[in-house]
Scaffold this motif. Structure first.
Motif, mmCIF file in Angstrom:
data_model
loop_
_atom_site.group_PDB
_atom_site.id
_atom_site.type_symbol
_atom_site.label_atom_id
_atom_site.label_comp_id
_atom_site.label_asym_id
_atom_site.label_seq_id
_atom_site.Cartn_x
_atom_site.Cartn_y
_atom_site.Cartn_z
ATOM 1 N N ARG A 46 0.825 -1.199 0.000
ATOM 2 C CA ARG A 46 0.000 0.000 0.000
ATOM 3 C C ARG A 46 0.860 1.250 0.000
ATOM 4 O O ARG A 46 2.020 1.233 0.424
ATOM 5 C CB ARG A 46 -0.953 0.014 1.195
ATOM 6 N N LYS A 53 4.712 1.024 -5.440
ATOM 7 C CA LYS A 53 4.098 -0.289 -5.236
ATOM 8 C C LYS A 53 3.849 -1.033 -6.548
ATOM 9 O O LYS A 53 4.048 -2.250 -6.616
ATOM 10 C CB LYS A 53 2.801 -0.171 -4.424
ATOM 11 N N THR A 54 3.435 -0.331 -7.605
ATOM 12 C CA THR A 54 3.212 -1.012 -8.890
ATOM 13 C C THR A 54 4.541 -1.418 -9.512
ATOM 14 O O THR A 54 4.644 -2.503 -10.109
ATOM 15 C CB THR A 54 2.416 -0.116 -9.851
ATOM 16 N N ASP A 175 -3.135 -5.924 -9.161
ATOM 17 C CA ASP A 175 -2.871 -4.489 -9.093
ATOM 18 C C ASP A 175 -4.174 -3.740 -8.842
ATOM 19 O O ASP A 175 -5.029 -3.645 -9.728
ATOM 20 C CB ASP A 175 -2.225 -4.029 -10.403
ATOM 21 N N THR A 207 -1.611 -4.774 -4.662
ATOM 22 C CA THR A 207 -1.490 -3.370 -4.302
ATOM 23 C C THR A 207 -2.880 -2.854 -3.954
ATOM 24 O O THR A 207 -3.886 -3.335 -4.484
ATOM 25 C CB THR A 207 -0.918 -2.527 -5.458
#
Length: 234
Positions: A46, A53-54, A175, A207
Motif C-alpha cells: 500500500r 508499489k506497482t 494491481d 497493491t
C-alpha cells in the motif's frame, strides 16, 4: 499437506532497487526494498500514487528487472533469467490480475478464461476442464456464457480472477483489484482471495489504496517514496 505445514518463503525481495533514467534525470522508484511473503498468505503493498508499489509488483511478476538487488520466487533468482525463461515462468507459475479487468468484450466469461489458457500454451484437451473449474472456484460457472457487458463489475473481476488462476499458478499478483468496485463488492473480492489462499494454499500479493481491506491481509508493506515505511516496520 495443510496450508500451515506448507508455509515457506514464496517471494523474497532482497535489497531491490529500481532506477529509471540516467544521470541528473535518474529517478529512484524503489530503494533497497527487502521483505518476505510466505506461501499461503496475502500480502498488501500500500502507498500513495508514486510510492513504488506497482513498480515492485511488476518486478515480482517478472515484468521488469531491478537495477540492483535480487527477487527470488520459490528460491529461484528471477534477476538472472533470460527473457524467454521469464515468459515461461509467468505462463506457468504466476497469475496476473489488472485493475481494468482486461476482458475481451465480445467473448463470454468462459471464452475469456479458455483463451487465456490457450495463450499460456495449455493443450486444447485440457482447457475446457480447467476453465470451467476456475469459474466454479470463483462462483461464476452459472454465468460463464455471459459476456462482460452483461456482468456486474464484481462479476467481471471474478472472471478476471478465474482467468488468472486457471493455469494453477503458485503466485497471484493483483494491481488494485478493488479500485473500480464499491466497498461492499471490493470486500467480497478480498474474501474470495482469502478462500483461494486457505483452500488452495495460493500466495497472493496485491497493491491497494483501500484501508478497509487491510485487516484481511496477513502482511502489509507500506511504501513511501520507494522505501518501506514505518507502518511496515512496527
Amino acid at each position: 499437506m495443510t496450508v500451515e505445514q506448507a508455509r515457506t518463503a514464496m517471494v523474497i525481495a532482497d535489497q531491490v532497487t529500481r532506477v529509471f533514467g540516467r544521470g541528473d534525470g535518474a529517478v529512484k522508484a524503489l530503494n533497497e526494498i527487502s521483505f518476505t511473503a510466505e506461501q499461503g498468505t496475502i500480502t498488501a503493498l500500500r502507498g500513495r500514487s508514486g510510492s513504488g508499489k506497482t513498480t515492485l509488483l511488476n518486478i515480482i511478476g517478472a515484468l521488469d528487472r531491478p537495477s540492483e538487488g535480487r527477487l527470488l520466487l520459490q528460491g529461484e533468482d528471477l534477476t538472472v533469467l533470460s527473457e524467454k525463461q521469464r515468459n515461461q515462468l509467468r505462463r506457468k507459475r504466476i497469475g496476473l490480475i489488472f485493475q481494468s479487468y482486461a476482458l475481451m468484450p465480445l467473448m463470454s466469461a468462459y471464452e475469456n478464461v479458455e483463451f487465456g489458457l490457450r495463450i499460456a500454451g495449455i493443450s486444447s484437451s485440457q482447457t475446457r476442464r480447467m476453465a470451467e473449474e476456475a469459474l466454479e472456484q470463483v462462483g461464476m460457472k452459472e454465468r460463464m456464457k455471459h459476456r462482460p457487458g452483461e456482468l456486474s463489475g464484481g462479476e467481471q473481476q471474478r472472471v478476471a480472477i478465474a482467468r488468472a488462476i486457471a493455469h494453477h499458478p503458485v503466485l497471484l499478483l493483483a494491481d488494485e483489484p478493488t479500485a473500480e468496485l464499491d466497498s461492499k463488492t471490493g470486500r467480497s473480492v478480498i474474501r474470495l482471495f482469502r478462500e483461494l489462499v486457505d483452500r488452495l494454499g495460493m500466495t497472493i500479493i496485491m497493491t491497494t489504496h483501500d484501508l478497509s481491506v487491510l485487516s484481511m491481509m496477513d502482511q502489509t508493506i507500506a511504501l513511501e517514496d520507494g522505501h518501506i515505511g514505518k507502518a511496515s516496520e512496527e
